[in-house]
Motif scaffolding. Structure first.
Motif, mmCIF file in Angstrom:
data_model
loop_
_atom_site.group_PDB
_atom_site.id
_atom_site.type_symbol
_atom_site.label_atom_id
_atom_site.label_comp_id
_atom_site.label_asym_id
_atom_site.label_seq_id
_atom_site.Cartn_x
_atom_site.Cartn_y
_atom_site.Cartn_z
ATOM 1 N N GLY A 421 0.815 -1.193 0.000
ATOM 2 C CA GLY A 421 0.000 0.000 0.000
ATOM 3 C C GLY A 421 0.856 1.253 0.000
ATOM 4 N N ARG A 422 0.220 2.353 -0.336
ATOM 5 C CA ARG A 422 0.931 3.628 -0.406
ATOM 6 C C ARG A 422 0.582 4.503 0.789
ATOM 7 N NH1 ARG A 422 -0.720 5.522 -6.277
ATOM 8 N NH2 ARG A 422 -2.379 3.977 -5.984
ATOM 9 N N LYS A 423 1.533 5.343 1.178
ATOM 10 C CA LYS A 423 1.359 6.196 2.353
ATOM 11 C C LYS A 423 0.694 7.509 1.960
ATOM 12 C CE LYS A 423 5.168 4.344 5.116
ATOM 13 N NZ LYS A 423 6.425 4.672 5.836
ATOM 14 N N ILE A 424 -0.308 7.887 2.744
ATOM 15 C CA ILE A 424 -1.085 9.096 2.487
ATOM 16 C C ILE A 424 -0.973 10.024 3.687
ATOM 17 C CG2 ILE A 424 -3.392 10.016 2.034
ATOM 18 C CD1 ILE A 424 -4.118 7.310 0.829
ATOM 19 N N LEU A 425 -0.743 11.293 3.429
ATOM 20 C CA LEU A 425 -0.736 12.305 4.488
ATOM 21 C C LEU A 425 -1.906 13.252 4.280
ATOM 22 C CD1 LEU A 425 0.535 13.811 6.903
ATOM 23 C CD2 LEU A 425 1.882 15.130 5.244
ATOM 24 N N ILE A 426 -2.807 13.285 5.252
ATOM 25 C CA ILE A 426 -3.868 14.293 5.295
ATOM 26 C C ILE A 426 -3.314 15.459 6.106
ATOM 27 C CG2 ILE A 426 -6.212 14.804 6.062
ATOM 28 C CD1 ILE A 426 -6.816 11.797 5.842
ATOM 29 N N HIS A 427 -3.251 16.635 5.496
ATOM 30 C CA HIS A 427 -2.526 17.718 6.166
ATOM 31 C C HIS A 427 -3.182 19.069 5.937
ATOM 32 C CE1 HIS A 427 -0.590 19.544 2.520
ATOM 33 N NE2 HIS A 427 -0.784 18.330 2.021
ATOM 34 N N CYS A 428 -2.765 20.006 6.770
ATOM 35 C CA CYS A 428 -3.117 21.424 6.659
ATOM 36 C C CYS A 428 -2.022 22.189 7.387
ATOM 37 C CB CYS A 428 -4.500 21.710 7.242
ATOM 38 S SG CYS A 428 -4.655 21.369 9.002
ATOM 39 N N PRO A 429 -1.968 23.507 7.269
ATOM 40 C CA PRO A 429 -0.834 24.241 7.861
ATOM 41 C C PRO A 429 -0.597 23.977 9.341
ATOM 42 C CG PRO A 429 -1.996 25.654 6.325
ATOM 43 C CD PRO A 429 -2.803 24.386 6.426
ATOM 44 N N ASP A 430 -1.646 23.970 10.167
ATOM 45 C CA ASP A 430 -1.419 23.781 11.602
ATOM 46 C C ASP A 430 -1.572 22.332 12.042
ATOM 47 O OD1 ASP A 430 -4.161 23.312 11.728
ATOM 48 O OD2 ASP A 430 -4.643 25.256 12.620
ATOM 49 N N GLY A 431 -2.000 21.467 11.141
ATOM 50 C CA GLY A 431 -2.071 20.049 11.465
ATOM 51 C C GLY A 431 -3.372 19.602 12.080
ATOM 52 N N TYR A 432 -4.343 20.488 12.232
ATOM 53 C CA TYR A 432 -5.591 20.034 12.843
ATOM 54 C C TYR A 432 -6.837 20.787 12.375
ATOM 55 C CZ TYR A 432 -5.098 24.069 15.985
ATOM 56 O OH TYR A 432 -4.966 25.335 16.486
ATOM 57 N N THR A 433 -6.760 22.083 12.106
ATOM 58 C CA THR A 433 -7.986 22.846 11.884
ATOM 59 C C THR A 433 -8.711 22.421 10.608
ATOM 60 O OG1 THR A 433 -7.039 24.747 13.017
ATOM 61 C CG2 THR A 433 -8.966 25.158 11.673
ATOM 62 N N GLU A 434 -8.104 22.660 9.452
ATOM 63 C CA GLU A 434 -8.766 22.394 8.189
ATOM 64 C C GLU A 434 -8.939 20.905 7.917
ATOM 65 O OE1 GLU A 434 -6.233 24.434 8.576
ATOM 66 O OE2 GLU A 434 -6.551 26.345 7.547
ATOM 67 N N SER A 435 -8.141 20.055 8.539
ATOM 68 C CA SER A 435 -8.171 18.620 8.237
ATOM 69 C C SER A 435 -9.089 17.816 9.148
ATOM 70 C CB SER A 435 -6.749 18.053 8.323
ATOM 71 O OG SER A 435 -6.188 18.292 9.601
ATOM 72 N N THR A 436 -9.730 18.443 10.114
ATOM 73 C CA THR A 436 -10.512 17.702 11.101
ATOM 74 C C THR A 436 -11.675 16.938 10.470
ATOM 75 O OG1 THR A 436 -9.936 19.125 12.965
ATOM 76 C CG2 THR A 436 -12.053 17.999 13.081
ATOM 77 N N LEU A 437 -12.418 17.558 9.573
ATOM 78 C CA LEU A 437 -13.582 16.897 8.964
ATOM 79 C C LEU A 437 -13.178 15.613 8.261
ATOM 80 C CD1 LEU A 437 -16.527 16.756 7.992
ATOM 81 C CD2 LEU A 437 -15.872 18.235 6.067
ATOM 82 N N LEU A 438 -12.192 15.674 7.386
ATOM 83 C CA LEU A 438 -11.790 14.489 6.637
ATOM 84 C C LEU A 438 -11.179 13.447 7.560
ATOM 85 C CD1 LEU A 438 -11.433 12.987 3.994
ATOM 86 C CD2 LEU A 438 -9.290 14.244 3.619
#
Length: 695
Positions: A421-438
Motif C-alpha cells: 500500500g501507499r502512504k497518504i498524508l492528510i494535512h493542513c498548515p497547523d495540522g488540525y484545523t482544516e483537516s478535522t472533517l476528513l
C-alpha cells in the motif's frame, strides 16, 4: 490585610558590587507573593498554599519608611563609573558591550515590585480617558502617578530597523518617542476606551521608567539618536516632577562598541545577526508558538498507511515520506475522481502526488447536497484503496449508487504494484484545523466506529488534537450511518450488528459545539462553560474533576451526586476585570489539580470562555510541572488551546512573571534566578502575536 513586603534584588556580580543601588528590608520571594510556606507535594516544584488574610488588591497601599527602598537596583545607577558627555542641559553616558551585557544580566535578577505598586498604572490611565479612569476609580484602585519603584533597562536600535542586527529586547525609537526639534516621549496611554489588555503600550511605559541604552551600526547616527532621547527623557522627567516628587532619575547611554563585539563576545544577546538571520539564542514568542504547534501536531499514523499532521515543507525529507498528499484548505474541492485516478494509476504519477479537499467548516448544512455527502464517502473509499493497495472490480463509483450497490465495490483484489500500500498524508498548515472533517470521517469509515466513538478515539488513543466547527458536527452526524454501512469493517456483519453500530448518538455528542476541551497536559484540560456543562463528555475524556474559576457549571443534582462534591472546586470572586488578583488562589488550585493526578484522573479548568482566568491557572501549572519560564509556558498553553486565542490580561500576565520568580527561587537550583525575558519584551511580543487577530 497583610503588609506587602519589599522585593529583594539578587546579589550583584563580584566585580560590580559597588555599583548597584541595593534596596534594604528584603523579604523572601515567598513573602513578596503573599503566600505561606508550601507543603511538599509531587512535582518538580512545591506548590504554595495561600495565606488567607493576604490580599494583593490595588486598595492595599504600603507606606514604607524609605521610599527609595522600593526601587529596583541597577548597575547603571548611579552612573558614576561611566564617561559622561555634557550637552545643552542634558548629558549622555558612554557604555561598552561588556557593560551592557553585565547590566542586563543584573537587571534580569531583580525581583518585580508587587502588582499593587504598578497597577492600574500599567493598564494605561490617560488623563483624558475618562472611561478608563472612572472604571478603575469605581473599583477603588488608587490611580496615582508614575510608580517610583521601577528601574528597567530599555535597549534602542538607533536606525529603528529591527530586521537585522537586533539585540535582545531592542525596540525602535518610534515605539516610545517622537523625534524632531523638540523630541518627547509618547504618552502611550489610550485616549479613549476601556481595556485591561493594553500589551502594545508596555514598551513605551517601560521606556519611561528605564535607563536607555542606544546602539547602532552608524556611530554618528547612534550618538545623534542618544542625544534626542536624552532631551526627551529630560522633558518627561520635568513633566513627572510637576506631578509628583521623589521620581527616580533615569539616564541615556550610548554604546560605543560595534555590533560585531556583541556577535563575537555576547552571542546570547544577539537575536538577529547583521545579515538578518535569527540566531536562535534569544526566545522569540512567535517562533516558539509555531514550534509548540509543531510539537503538538507532529505527524502520526491514524490508520494503516494514513497519516495526519501539519503541511510539510515542499521538497523536504518529510514530504518525501509519502506517496499521496491530501491538503485540506478553503480552496479545496470535493472531487473523488481525482483520488480515484491516483488509485488506478499507481505507477504513472509523480511521487508524492498532491490533491486538495475542502477544509473543515466549509461544507455548511443544511445547504450541503446528497452529491457532497457521496463525494466525502467516496473520497474515504479511495483513500482506503490507496493505503491498502486494493483495486475494486468496478472502477466506476457513481453518486447515483445505492448503499448496497456501493458495498459491492469492495469486492476488490490486490494490485501487483506496491503490495504494502501507499502512504497518504492528510494535512493542513497547523495540522488540525482544516483537516478535522476528513480525518474524523475517514477514521470512522476505516475503523467501523460510529462518529462519536471515532471522535473520542482519535483524541484519546491516537493522541490527536483537532478543532471542528458546529457545521462539521451536523454533517458528520448526518453521514455517519452511511460511513458505517460502507465501511470495509462492515463486511460480513448482519443487520443486527449494523443496527447496534448505528445506535442513537450519545447525549454528550448532541451537546457538542464542535470542540473538545483543550488537552494541555495529560491530566490537565482547559475549556469553557459549555464544556463544563457537558459532564458526560468530560467522563469520556477521563476528566473527573472540575476547577471553576469565577464561573460555575449548571449541573443537575444527579450529576453533582454522581461526581461527588469533593471533585468540584469553585474559586469565587475572581472576575476577568484586570483588578481581581489570582496569585493568592494558585496554591489552592494547583493542589486540587495535583490531587486529581494522585487519583489517576484529569481536571478540567474553566471560566466562561477559557481564555483568561482558567488559562492563567493552566499556565501556572505548566510552569510548575515542566519547570518552564512564563513566556515558554504561555506559548505552550497558547498552542494547545487550538483555535481559541488565550488572553490573560495584563495583571494576570504580571502575576505569572512573578510566579516564575517564586518557582525559580524555590526550585532548589544552584544557579541564581534570572528572567529569560523582561516585562516589556514579553508584552511587546504578545501584542505582535495578537495583531493578526485584532479587529
Amino acid at each position: 490585610m497583610a503588609t506587602i513586603a519589599v522585593p529583594r534584588p539578587a546579589l550583584p556580580p563580584k566585580n560590580a558590587s559597588q555599583r548597584g543601588n541595593t534596596p534594604v528590608n528584603s523579604p523572601s520571594p515567598l513573602q513578596t507573593l503573599g503566600l505561606a510556606s508550601p507543603p511538599q507535594l509531587p512535582g518538580s516544584v512545591p506548590i504554595p498554599i495561600p495565606n488567607s488574610p493576604v490580599s494583593l488588591s490595588y486598595t492595599h497601599s504600603p507606606s514604607p519608611s524609605h521610599p527609595r527602598a522600593l526601587s529596583q537596583a541597577s548597575l547603571l545607577y548611579p552612573p558614576d563609573d561611566f564617561v559622561c558627555i555634557d550637552g545643552d542641559h542634558v548629558s549622555i553616558y558612554e557604555i561598552d558591550a561588556a557593560s551592557v551585557a553585565e547590566a542586563l544580566d543584573y537587571a534580569s535578577r531583580q525581583l518585580l515590585p508587587p502588582p499593587s505598586l504598578v497597577f492600574p498604572w500599567l493598564h494605561g490611565l490617560h488623563p483624558d480617558n475618562h472611561t478608563q479612569r472612572t472604571y478603575f476609580d469605581g473599583h477603588q484602585c488608587p490611580l496615582g502617578n508614575t510608580p517610583n519603584c521601577l528601574r528597567a533597562i530599555t535597549i534602542v536600535k538607533a536606525d529603528g530597523d529591527l530586521s537585522f542586527a537586533r539585540l535582545k529586547g531592542a525596540i525602535a525609537p518610534a515605539e516610545f518617542m517622537r523625534p524632531g526639534a523638540a523630541p518627547e516621549f509618547i504618552d502611550a496611554d489610550p485616549l479613549m476606551g476601556l481595556s485591561v489588555r493594553n500589551f502594545h503600550i508596555q514598551p513605551a511605559k517601560v521606556a519611561a521608567t528605564s535607563d536607555i541604552i542606544v546602539y547602532g551600526l552608524n556611530p554618528d547616527e547612534t550618538r545623534r539618536v542618544a542625544w534626542q532621547i536624552a532631551v526627551a527623557q529630560q522633558r518627561w522627567r520635568d513633566k513627572q516632577h510637576a506631578q509628583a516628587k521623589n521620581m527616580p532619575v533615569y539616564n541615556t547611554f550610548v554604546c560605543t562598541s560595534p555590533f560585531s563585539t556583541f556577535e563575537e563576545n555576547h552571542g546570547s544577546l544577539v537575536a538577529i545577526d547583521v545579515s538578518g538571520n535569527s540566531t536562535g539564542q534569544v526566545l522569540d514568542l512567535v517562533q516558539q508558538e509555531h514550534q509548540e504547534m509543531r510539537n503538538m501536531t507532529e505527524t502520526s499514523e491514524i490508520c494503516h498507511n494514513v497519516y495526519l499532521g501539519p503541511s510539510p515543507e515542499p521538497g523536504s525529507v518529510e514530504e518525501q515520506r509519502f506517496d499521496v498528499l491530501i491538503e485540506c484548505s478553503d480552496t479545496g474541492r470535493l472531487d473523488p475522481s481525482a483520488i480515484q485516478f491516483i488509485a488506478e494509476h499507481p505507477r504513472e504519477l509523480p511521487r508524492p502526488t498532491s490533491i486538495c479537499f475542502p477544509s473543515s467548516g466549509s461544507i455548511m448544512p443544511p445547504t450541503w447536497s446528497q452529491a457532497e455527502a457521496d463525494a466525502i464517502i467516496n473520497t474515504c473509499k479511495w483513500i482506503h484503496h490507496i493505503s491498502h493497495n486494493t483495486v475494486p472490480e468496478s472502477h466506476s463509483i457513481s453518486s447515483q449508487n445505492s448503499d448496497s450497490d456501493a458495498l459491492q465495490h469492495f469486492k476488490s483484489h490486490k494490485s501487483t504494484a506496491d503490495a504494502g500500500g501507499r502512504k497518504i498524508l492528510i494535512h493542513c498548515p497547523d495540522g488540525y484545523t482544516e483537516s478535522t472533517l476528513l480525518a474524523i470521517a475517514y477514521f470512522s469509515y476505516d475503523t467501523g466506529l460510529p462518529v462519536p466513538d471515532a471522535w473520542l478515539k482519535l483524541h484519546t488513543t491516537q493522541r490527536r488534537n483537532f478543532f471542528a466547527y458546529p457545521s462539521d458536527v451536523s454533517l458528520l452526524s448526518a453521514i455517519g450511518p452511511r460511513l458505517l454501512c460502507q465501511s470495509p469493517m462492515s463486511s460480513g456483519k448482519g443487520l443486527d450488528d449494523m443496527t447496534k453500530l448505528m445506535r442513537a448518538e450519545p447525549s454528550w455528542f448532541s451537546d457538542l459545539d464542535g470542540s473538545l476541551p483543550s488537552r494541555i497536559l495529560d491530566y490537565l484540560y482547559l475549556g469553557n462553560l459549555v464544556h463544563a456543562n457537558n459532564p458526560d463528555l468530560l467522563a469520556q475524556l477521563n476528566i473527573h474533576q472540575i476547577l471553576s474559576i469565577g464561573e460555575s457549571a449548571s449541573w443537575s443534582e444527579e450529576d453533582l451526586q454522581k461526581w461527588g462534591s469533593g471533585n468540584i472546586c469553585f474559586v469565587e470572586g475572581i472576575q476577568d476585570n484586570g483588578i481581581d488578583p489570582l496569585t493568592k488562589e494558585f496554591g489552592r488550585c494547583l493542589e486540587f489539580i495535583d490531587r486529581g493526578v494522585q487519583k489517576g484522573t484529569a481536571t478540567l479548568v474553566h471560566c466562561r470562555v477559557g481564555v483568561s482566568r482558567s488559562a492563567t491557572i493552566c499556565i501556572a501549572e505548566v510552569m510548575r510541572a515542566l519547570n518552564l519560564s512564563f513566556p515558554r509556558a504561555y506559548c505552550f498553553v497558547r498552542a494547545r488551546r487550538l483555535n481559541v486565542i488565550i488572553q490573560p490580561h495584563l495583571l494576570f500576565a504580571y502575576e505569572l512573571l512573578r510566579w516564575e520568580e517564586f518557582l525559580r527561587q524555590k526550585g532548589g537550583s544552584s544557579e541564581p534566578y534570572r528572567r529569560e525575558m523582561e516585562w516589556g519584551e514579553i508584552a511587546r511580543e504578545i501584542a505582535l502575536m495578537n495583531r493578526p487577530y485584532s479587529r
